[in-house]
Every structure is written in structure tokens, then in C-alpha cells.
Design an enzyme around this catalytic site. Sequence first.
Site, short mmCIF file in Angstrom:
data_model
loop_
_atom_site.label_atom_id
_atom_site.label_comp_id
_atom_site.label_asym_id
_atom_site.label_seq_id
_atom_site.Cartn_x
_atom_site.Cartn_y
_atom_site.Cartn_z
N LYS A 3 0.86 -1.21 0.00
CA LYS A 3 0.00 0.00 0.00
C LYS A 3 0.88 1.25 0.00
O LYS A 3 0.67 2.17 -0.79
CB LYS A 3 -0.87 0.01 1.25
N ASN A 4 1.91 1.25 0.85
CA ASN A 4 2.70 2.48 1.01
C ASN A 4 3.72 2.69 -0.09
O ASN A 4 4.44 3.68 -0.08
CB ASN A 4 3.35 2.50 2.40
N CYS B 6 -4.90 12.46 12.27
CA CYS B 6 -5.77 11.29 12.40
C CYS B 6 -5.51 10.68 13.77
O CYS B 6 -4.79 11.26 14.57
CB CYS B 6 -5.50 10.29 11.29
N ARG C 182 0.30 14.92 12.63
CA ARG C 182 0.86 14.64 11.30
C ARG C 182 0.90 15.88 10.40
O ARG C 182 0.23 16.00 9.39
CB ARG C 182 0.07 13.51 10.64
N ASP D 165 4.65 0.91 11.89
CA ASP D 165 3.42 0.27 11.40
C ASP D 165 3.26 -1.16 11.87
O ASP D 165 2.23 -1.77 11.64
CB ASP D 165 3.39 0.28 9.86
N ARG E 99 -8.67 -0.17 4.46
CA ARG E 99 -7.76 0.76 3.77
C ARG E 99 -6.43 0.08 3.44
O ARG E 99 -5.78 0.42 2.48
CB ARG E 99 -7.46 1.96 4.68
C1 EPZ Z 1 4.09 7.03 5.95
O1 EPZ Z 1 3.31 8.07 6.49
C2 EPZ Z 1 3.18 5.82 5.92
N1 EPZ Z 1 2.05 6.09 5.04
C3 EPZ Z 1 2.71 5.49 7.33
O2 EPZ Z 1 1.93 4.31 7.25
C4 EPZ Z 1 3.93 5.23 8.21
O3 EPZ Z 1 3.51 4.99 9.53
C5 EPZ Z 1 4.87 6.44 8.17
O4 EPZ Z 1 5.21 6.73 6.80
C6 EPZ Z 1 6.16 6.19 8.94
O5 EPZ Z 1 6.80 5.05 8.44
C7 EPZ Z 1 2.22 6.03 3.70
O6 EPZ Z 1 3.31 5.76 3.21
C8 EPZ Z 1 1.01 6.30 2.86
P1 EPZ Z 1 6.12 10.49 7.99
P2 EPZ Z 1 3.87 9.60 6.48
O7 EPZ Z 1 6.02 11.72 7.18
O8 EPZ Z 1 4.63 9.84 5.24
C9 EPZ Z 1 6.21 13.80 11.35
C10 EPZ Z 1 0.10 2.91 7.62
O9 EPZ Z 1 -0.35 2.40 8.65
N2 EPZ Z 1 6.16 14.76 10.23
O10 EPZ Z 1 7.36 9.63 7.90
O11 EPZ Z 1 2.74 10.48 6.81
C11 EPZ Z 1 4.87 13.07 11.49
O12 EPZ Z 1 3.98 13.85 12.26
C12 EPZ Z 1 0.55 4.35 7.64
O13 EPZ Z 1 0.25 2.30 6.52
C13 EPZ Z 1 6.33 16.12 10.51
O14 EPZ Z 1 6.50 16.52 11.65
O15 EPZ Z 1 4.87 9.53 7.72
C14 EPZ Z 1 5.25 11.80 12.18
O16 EPZ Z 1 5.32 12.02 13.57
C15 EPZ Z 1 0.31 5.02 8.98
N3 EPZ Z 1 6.27 17.01 9.48
C16 EPZ Z 1 6.65 11.51 11.62
O17 EPZ Z 1 7.13 12.73 11.06
C17 EPZ Z 1 6.08 16.61 8.18
O18 EPZ Z 1 6.08 17.48 7.29
C18 EPZ Z 1 6.66 10.44 10.55
O19 EPZ Z 1 5.84 10.88 9.52
C19 EPZ Z 1 5.93 15.24 7.92
C20 EPZ Z 1 5.97 14.33 8.95
#
Ligand code: EPZ
Length: 426
Positions: free
Chosen positions: A28-29, A124, A129, A313, A405
Site C-alpha cells: 500500500k505504502n 488522524c 501529522r 506500522d 484501507r
Molecule cells: C508514511 O506516512 C506511511 N504512510 C505510514 O503508514 C507510516 O507509519 C509512516 O510513513 C512512517 O513510516 C504512507 O506511506 C502512505 P512520515 P507519512 O512523514 O509519510 C512527522 C500505515 O499504517 N512529520 O514519515 O505520513 C509526522 O507527524 C501508515 O500504513 C512532521 O512533523 O509519515 C510523524 O510524527 C500510517 N512534518 C513523523 O514525522 C512533516 O512534514 C513520521 O511521519 C511530515 C511528517
Amino acid sequence: MWEEKSLEKLIINGGKPLEGRIRVSSAKNAVLPIIAATMLASTPSRLLELPQLEDVHTICNVIASLGVKVTADETNDEIQFDASHLTSIEAPYDLVRRMRASFLVMGPLLARLGEARISLPGGCAIGSRPIDLHLKAFEALGATIEMGDGYVYAKAPNGLIGNQIYLDFPSVGATENVVMAASMAKGKTVIENAAEEPEIVDLVTYLNSMGANIRGAGTNIIRIEGVDHLEGATHTVIPDRIEAGTYLIAAAMTGGDVYVENALSEHLKPVVAKLKETGVKVEEDVDGIRVISDGHLKAADIKTLPYPGFPTDMQAQFMALTTIAEGTSTIMETVFENRFMHVDELRKMGASIRIEERRAIVEGVKKLHGAEVRATDLRAGAALVCAGLAAEGITKVTQLSHIDRGYDNLVGKLKGLGADIVRVDE
Ligand code: EPZ
């Protein structure tokens, strides 16, 4: 937040060891950013073996609303994306609020049209996020960003210009968005402290097959030489390491013997290492991973980290396993600030868990008992299904839209392993 519509629930009669083989679907990711990336090409792309997931339908609807012609073949596991004529720069609010990953269209829109207007992705269950790292990186590429009435409006009328970018956190989404934008910027971009997830490597493999010039994906420094146009390509997405890991945990918890076909063990090293620590037998070969468990599990500590650390995850699913492991386990969640929503639900099933900020301390109990529980987010839902499969008695899991999802044919796959599970509509 996406309000729950259906009153469907899973009814699981637990205690049966899972046995047999299942095949993991595409990740998915990886699929979500790759579908967004189809917008970069001025000729059609074909993606093969796509998983049947709500999130895939959602991102297809988002890019279709921007002018991409999305044509599925009759089996629906091969889809053609024709982005030769984009017709809008605005992603619809009701789709973006449904799925944060919709924000991944911003990079491609800026690269192709020099403009993008996207509603702020809602937070969420697992945390606020924000998208500050995405926006800071787009500004570094020469875009101007305006925020107002819940929308982000970015524009780069003279096109994006390559630059040196440092990500304060190795954000997966920010890395993907910037890689897509920079792939067609003028000149060279270097991203430092980039995320190293396998899904990013797969995205870059697809982009390079379209004519992009990107090196270093999978390390924390990614170098991109912008090109002025990209051609569509055919791509098969990597297997879903989190789906695979979920089934390995379910097999371990039920004292089963399961072969997860198509699972790439190099993408699951921390999960396999931790499973072995709990006393589970794990066999890895080129076609997949086998777990053999007698149901007697030992406590183990985990700390979630960006790849190649233990994946956030898989945190909820591993916590479910520790609730019936002998001894005390500590679970540290360092990636998201609120990813313990599954704790209350596991407690309803008899789990003994104490939370101290980002740490959960789990005292293993002999057995969980069935209960009515709700999926608060995708991976929490998966953890509750694993718990229900191992528990004594009947577990009912509601709020299934979260699970739909990210898990393709969950009930069918589990039934194929001997689980006593049905999906009913109240
Ligand atoms: C991706 O989300 C995945 N989703 C998530 O999977 C996964 O948990 C996450 O990466 C971490 O591995 C998809 O790929 C569609 P991040 P993403 O940006 O990109 C902070 C699932 O269950 N952050 O690496 O949104 C954020 O708040 C989902 O399949 C900022 O502060 O994750 C978080 O605490 C859930 N500012 C941390 O970084 C930003 O601009 C990691 O977020 C972006 C992120």
C-alpha cells in the site's frame, strides 16, 4: 476524520492455530506514491498486480479529478494511468481529508503545472501529522506557499529549481513528495536525512524507468538530476512488508505454522529478529518467510524507528503479541506522538498494559478473552484481529473501514489459514 459509515463487523472465534500458505499483496505504502507519480508522465503508465484497497481507490479518484484517465482491466489488478492532459491544480477536499497520502499529488502537480492547491490533510488517530517538512522543501525548490481557509496553495510559475535540502526528520511522505517534484526541476537536488524505506526505493525505481535520473534511494542521501519530461512506464510494485509482518505475528500468537509467500525478508529484518527473540521459529527463503510457533512466547522490548529500525506500522501488532508473552515487554513509539489507541481495546480483552508517555509496559497474561473492540486506526485494527485470533472465545471488531484501507482480502486470507472469522453487516 473519516466518519465510520458501515455497521459491518468481524466476528472471530479465537484459539485456532493458523496453518498453511498465504500470498502477500503489493505494498500500500509503495502503490500510493507511485500512483501519484503517474501524473509526472506525458504518456500512459501501467501498474500491475495492484492490491484491492480503499486507499488505492481513493488516490485513483484524486488523480482522476485532476485529469488523469484511470482505466482498470476487467480483473482490476492492472490499471492504466494516462496523465497526458492534466485539467486541474486542485485536489478535492473530501478526498484529501479521507486520506493523508492524497497530499502526495502536490509534488507532481508542481513539477508538471507549476501550481497546486490542496486542502490540509487532517490529522488522524495516530497524531497531528503536519506537513511542514513537505512545504519547507518545496520552498527550497523555489515554490511560494500560501495557506488559507484550510488549503495550501503552492506555485512555481518559472518552474522548480534544484537545491540542497535537509529534512529535519526522515519523513517518508516528505521524501517522496520532494523526490517527485525535484525529478523535473531544473538542475540538481540533493536530499539529506532522507527516509530510507523500501517503498521509496520502489518509487525511485519506477521514476527512473520513466526517464528520471535519481540515485541513492534507500540511503539517507538522495541525488536527483532534473529532466524536462518523463514517459509512462510499466511497473509491478514491491510486496507489502507490513501486511506480511502482520500475518507472521498472527501465526506466532496462535501457535501456528504459516508460510507467507512473496514476503521479502530483507524488508523485515527487525520484525524477524524480534519474532525470534520471542521464541518463535522463523525460516526465510527466496520465496517467502515461514513462522512456526508452539504458542509459548517470551517477552521482548521494541523501539520504533525510521527504516531500517523496527517499523512503527508493526508496533500495534507486536504489542498484541507481547500481551500473551511470558514476562514484561516494553514498547517505545518514537515516530508518532499518539500511536497507542489500541491499548484501551487490548485491555478490554484482558491485556495488562501501563502507559508512560511514549512507552507502554506490557505484563504478559496467559490468555486474552474475546470482547467487542473497535479499530481506531489501520494498524490498531490489525492488532485487534491478531489478538482475537489468539483469544479464548468470541471477539467482535468494528470500524472496519480502517482495516479495509490497508489489508487486501483479510478475511479470505485468514480463512485460508483455518481461522474461524466472518464479516457480518449488522
Ligand atoms: C508514511 O506516512 C506511511 N504512510 C505510514 O503508514 C507510516 O507509519 C509512516 O510513513 C512512517 O513510516 C504512507 O506511506 C502512505 P512520515 P507519512 O512523514 O509519510 C512527522 C500505515 O499504517 N512529520 O514519515 O505520513 C509526522 O507527524 C501508515 O500504513 C512532521 O512533523 O509519515 C510523524 O510524527 C500510517 N512534518 C513523523 O514525522 C512533516 O512534514 C513520521 O511521519 C511530515 C511528517
